[in-house]
Design a protein around this motif. Structure first.
Motif, PDB file in Angstrom:
ATOM      1  N   LEU A 199      23.963  49.291  49.248  1.00  0.00           N
ATOM      2  CA  LEU A 199      23.450  49.373  47.882  1.00  0.00           C
ATOM      3  C   LEU A 199      22.570  48.199  47.475  1.00  0.00           C
ATOM      4  N   GLY A 200      22.721  47.046  48.125  1.00  0.00           N
ATOM      5  CA  GLY A 200      21.923  45.892  47.723  1.00  0.00           C
ATOM      6  C   GLY A 200      22.427  44.635  48.388  1.00  0.00           C
ATOM      7  N   LEU A 201      21.791  43.512  48.072  1.00  0.00           N
ATOM      8  CA  LEU A 201      22.256  42.227  48.584  1.00  0.00           C
ATOM      9  C   LEU A 201      21.850  41.116  47.632  1.00  0.00           C
ATOM     10  N   ASP A 202      22.546  39.984  47.747  1.00  0.00           N
ATOM     11  CA  ASP A 202      22.267  38.783  46.976  1.00  0.00           C
ATOM     12  C   ASP A 202      22.421  37.576  47.891  1.00  0.00           C
ATOM     13  N   SER A 203      21.611  36.559  47.650  1.00  0.00           N
ATOM     14  CA  SER A 203      21.774  35.313  48.377  1.00  0.00           C
ATOM     15  C   SER A 203      21.197  34.176  47.551  1.00  0.00           C
ATOM     16  N   THR A 204      21.746  33.004  47.731  1.00  0.00           N
ATOM     17  CA  THR A 204      21.196  31.806  47.105  1.00  0.00           C
ATOM     18  C   THR A 204      20.368  31.078  48.148  1.00  0.00           C
ATOM     19  N   VAL A 205      19.064  30.977  47.888  1.00  0.00           N
ATOM     20  CA  VAL A 205      18.172  30.303  48.825  1.00  0.00           C
ATOM     21  C   VAL A 205      18.003  28.855  48.390  1.00  0.00           C
TER      22      VAL A 205
ATOM     23  N   ASP B  22      25.355  38.015  50.656  1.00  0.00           N
ATOM     24  CA  ASP B  22      26.336  38.951  50.127  1.00  0.00           C
ATOM     25  C   ASP B  22      25.726  40.351  50.115  1.00  0.00           C
ATOM     26  N   VAL B  23      26.362  41.275  50.834  1.00  0.00           N
ATOM     27  CA  VAL B  23      25.854  42.641  50.972  1.00  0.00           C
ATOM     28  C   VAL B  23      26.802  43.591  50.250  1.00  0.00           C
ATOM     29  N   TRP B  24      26.242  44.502  49.457  1.00  0.00           N
ATOM     30  CA  TRP B  24      27.032  45.424  48.647  1.00  0.00           C
ATOM     31  C   TRP B  24      27.036  46.819  49.269  1.00  0.00           C
ATOM     32  N   TYR B  25      28.254  47.420  49.327  1.00  0.00           N
ATOM     33  CA  TYR B  25      28.413  48.769  49.854  1.00  0.00           C
ATOM     34  C   TYR B  25      29.193  49.629  48.854  1.00  0.00           C
ATOM     35  N   SER B  26      28.857  50.918  48.852  1.00  0.00           N
ATOM     36  CA  SER B  26      29.633  51.864  48.053  1.00  0.00           C
ATOM     37  C   SER B  26      30.961  52.144  48.730  1.00  0.00           C
ATOM     38  N   GLN B  27      31.820  52.898  48.061  1.00  0.00           N
ATOM     39  CA  GLN B  27      33.110  53.263  48.653  1.00  0.00           C
ATOM     40  C   GLN B  27      32.920  54.138  49.884  1.00  0.00           C
TER      41      GLN B  27
END
Length: 218
Positions: free
Chosen positions: A201-207, A191-196
């Motif tokens: 801005l960041g990322l998350d993942s379940t390993v 999951d990759v996070w972007y501003s408007q």
């Protein structure tokens, strides 16, 4: 799930993570991203990116360093360095080297003809036709791709990328409204996070082992 299995998943995701300047249709022309890397919300290292433009070419340099500890003892170390040269949204050259807890890996990619890359690893060389991107989260154009090049393994991976909602993500200690995009791979989704404005801005993942890996800007 053994410790070895989730550590391998952690290394693979780090290599895929290859901030910030104002984004354009072809992504930012320059900028720096300095991420804290967290495993289950505990810091394990950092991953830094620097992007610059010279003429019609962009150069991205990234450096990841992790150390995972259990009961105060370092049980795993990881180092990954990569340099990518881009022309537009197409990867033009790549060199990377990785020390995955004592196991070395190396990848190079060079132009092969007018519209192909020769991707070389210790296991051999493959030709990749057409315009290809790596896991270049810094460039919003990644969201239109169906295949991405893994800079650690040299493998061309099939992906499915879709918008996955909105929310807030921590940016330098402050919550920021952001849009989440999911990159589904054969391994774990990212999951990759972007501003408007399209800034990464960041990322998350379940390993493996149901552990959460996160990148958060310092």
């Amino acid at each position: 799930m053994t410790k070895k299995h989730w550590l391998c998943a952690l290394a693979a995701l780090a290599a895929l993570s290859n901030g910030a300047a104002t984004a354009s249709a072809a992504g930012p022309s320059g900028g720096e991203w300095d991420f804290r890397v967290l495993l289950d919300d505990s810091p394990i290292g950092e991953h830094r990116f620097a992007l610059a433009t010279n003429g019609g070419e962009r150069k991205l340099v990234s450096d990841a360093r992790f150390a995972v500890k259990l009961l105060g003892v370092t049980v795993y170390r990881y180092r990954h360095e990569a340099t990518e040269l881009w022309r537009g949204d197409c990867l033009h050259r790549l060199t990377s080297k990785t020390d995955d807890d004592g196991t070395p890996e190396k990848v190079t990619a060079e132009p092969a003809g007018d519209n192909a890359l020769a991707v070389a690893t210790p296991k051999g060389t493959q030709s990749v036709d057409g315009c290809v991107m790596s896991f270049a989260y810094w460039n919003p154009a990644i969201r239109t791709q169906a295949r991405l090049l893994n800079s650690q393994s040299g493998k061309l991976e099939q992906v499915r990328i879709s918008r996955a909602g909105s929310g807030t993500v921590e940016v330098r200690g402050q919550p920021v409204e952001a849009t989440r995009w999911r990159i589904a791979t054969d391994a774990q989704p990212i999951d990759v996070w972007y501003s408007q404005q399209g800034e990464w801005l960041g990322l998350d993942s379940t390993v493996s082992g149901n552990r959460k890996l996160s990148y958060r800007l310092k």
